[in-house]
Design an enzyme around this catalytic site. Structure first.
Site, mmCIF file in Angstrom:
data_model
loop_
_atom_site.group_PDB
_atom_site.id
_atom_site.type_symbol
_atom_site.label_atom_id
_atom_site.label_comp_id
_atom_site.label_asym_id
_atom_site.label_seq_id
_atom_site.Cartn_x
_atom_site.Cartn_y
_atom_site.Cartn_z
ATOM 1 N N ARG A 88 -1.615 -52.790 30.979
ATOM 2 C CA ARG A 88 -1.088 -54.127 30.688
ATOM 3 C C ARG A 88 -0.432 -54.195 29.305
ATOM 4 N NH1 ARG A 88 -2.564 -57.868 34.423
ATOM 5 N NH2 ARG A 88 -4.390 -57.467 35.737
ATOM 6 N N GLY A 122 4.514 -57.803 37.817
ATOM 7 C CA GLY A 122 4.547 -59.245 37.973
ATOM 8 C C GLY A 122 5.151 -59.944 36.777
ATOM 9 N N GLY A 162 4.111 -60.549 33.623
ATOM 10 C CA GLY A 162 4.110 -59.843 32.346
ATOM 11 C C GLY A 162 5.122 -58.721 32.313
ATOM 12 N N THR A 180 2.572 -58.554 42.959
ATOM 13 C CA THR A 180 1.381 -59.308 42.585
ATOM 14 C C THR A 180 0.724 -59.860 43.830
ATOM 15 O OG1 THR A 180 0.508 -61.258 41.435
ATOM 16 C CG2 THR A 180 2.768 -61.388 42.177
ATOM 17 N N ASP A 208 -0.914 -62.492 43.729
ATOM 18 C CA ASP A 208 -0.882 -63.950 43.555
ATOM 19 C C ASP A 208 0.360 -64.598 44.149
ATOM 20 O OD1 ASP A 208 -3.273 -63.823 42.195
ATOM 21 O OD2 ASP A 208 -2.353 -63.788 40.211
ATOM 22 N N ARG A 225 -25.699 -74.196 54.590
ATOM 23 C CA ARG A 225 -25.360 -74.142 53.174
ATOM 24 C C ARG A 225 -23.904 -74.486 52.918
ATOM 25 N NH1 ARG A 225 -28.045 -68.262 51.742
ATOM 26 N NH2 ARG A 225 -30.193 -68.973 51.324
#
Length: 376
Positions: A77, A113, A115, A136, A138, A173
């Site tokens: 990164r 992506g 960055g 990505t 996302d 639940r």
């Protein structure tokens, strides 16, 4: 348009994603076999670019990688204009330019992506021939219909929601499934709809505990003594959303220097205070509904493993199309997925932007029509 390159470089940067190797293979086979050029791969993203660490990519190196997850080149990164050297940061763009010149690399393809888009623009502005490919899970890269990695991650998240339904039903639940997506909720929204989540919480739509409680209690009144909540990691309630936005506004308005560093530190503190937000929400829902609540965080499992066929196909065709742009000397672009084809989008239009989920998107409208709660 520029001269036809003789030697091309490629690297993968940012987080890993399914389909990276399919892109490397699609681009490599086209650029080597169809166009007769040389290809080298830089190891570990921007790090390898700065340190001049690379491998020669040929037919043997590209063989057998289509189905492999991750990236054969490694990733990092690092930021090319704020590269960490010891205790300081340096602008390494001149070093990268010198390295590429020494290696005889005429063009550089970056897979990444948001960055990586900023890194690519820094290199483009320095006169380097660059092309970006949208990677990505996302799906938040501006200018492209989709990104490779998204389809596989959505498949993994959907299967997780499927499996959690049986546990939630058996134990009566509430199960909150935290899905990746810090700023954009595409992955959570798609998997939530496909997996039949009862409630979907996105970064783009601040939620209230009261609204979620009302949805769950309505389900209970209709005989459903369980609920499955798909929550994006970046989803926040209305109060936390306002606090984060105020901190972001401070960063954006602060001048460079100590004031901006202080604003960024404040933003980091605000976001750090919200780190356990999913567990906090689980406790709140347990108190307000009387149902036991549990949290399942999918985490990095969404990014790993064999890419599904959709990502293999997307990666292969984007990689092959990128080779065409290289040969034509078309640089400073993102090669975007557009329908069943591709389209070049200027990097100037992409860097620094995010593709968020519009609140009137047809996926949102679909979720509302089938009765899925969105927390608002």
């Amino acid at each position: 348009m520029g001269k036809k390159p003789r030697r091309v470089g490629i690297l993968t940067a940012g987080g890993d994603a399914p389909g990276l190797n399919a892109v490397i293979r699609g681009f490599g086979k086209t650029i080597i076999n169809h166009y007769g050029m040389e290809l080298i791969g830089f190891n570990d993203g921007i790090t390898g670019l700065v340190e001049k660490r690379y491998v020669n990519l040929d037919g043997k190196a590209l063989s057998g990688i289509l189905t492999r997850g991750g990236t054969i080149l490694g990733t990092s990164r690092d930021k090319v204009n704020r590269y960490t050297v010891g205790s300081t940061t340096k602008n390494m763009v001149p070093v990268v330019k010198e390295n590429l010149d020494e290696l005889g690399v005429d063009a550089l393809v970056l897979l990444g992506g948001g960055g990586t888009a900023k890194n690519a623009k820094q290199l483009m502005d320095a006169g380097i021939n660059v092309i970006l490919l949208p990677k990505t899970i996302d799906n938040d890269i501006w200018g492209t219909d989709t990104s490779f990695g998204f389809a596989t991650a959505m498949e993994v998240a959907t299967e997780a929601i499927d499996r959690l339904h049986s546990t939630a039903h058996s134990h009566h639940r509430i199960i909150l499934t935290e899905i990746m997506g810090h700023r954009a909720g595409w992955l959570c929204l798609g998997a939530g709809i496909a997996g039949g989540a009862d409630i979907i919480l996105l970064p783009e739509i601040p939620y209230s505990v009261e609204s979620i409680t009302a949805t769950i209690k309505k389900r209970i009144s209709h005989g459903s003594t369980f609920s499955v909540v798909a929550i994006a990691e970046g989803a926040r309630d209305t109060v936390d959303t306002a606090n984060t936005q105020a901190a972001l506004d401070l960063v954006n308005s602060a001048p460079e220097g100590d004031a901006r560093r202080a604003a960024k530190a404040h933003l980091a503190a605000v976001e750090d205070s919200q780190r356990e937000h999913t567990f906090k929400l689980a406790r709140e829902l347990e108190a307000s509904t009387g149902l036991e609540s549990r949290v399942s965080i999918l985490g990095y499992i969404q990014r790993g493993g064999t890419p599904v066929s959709e990502d293999r196909l997307l990666g292969t065709r984007l990689g092959s199309a990128t080779a065409d742009h290289v040969v034509r000397g078309e640089f400073g672009i993102l090669v975007a997925a557009r329908g069943q084809g591709t389209e070049p989008v200027p990097l100037d239009d992409v860097a620094g932007k995010l593709k968020l989920v519009p609140t009137n998107h047809h996926w949102i409208e679909t979720a509302r029509k089938i009765g899925t709660g969105l927390g608002d």
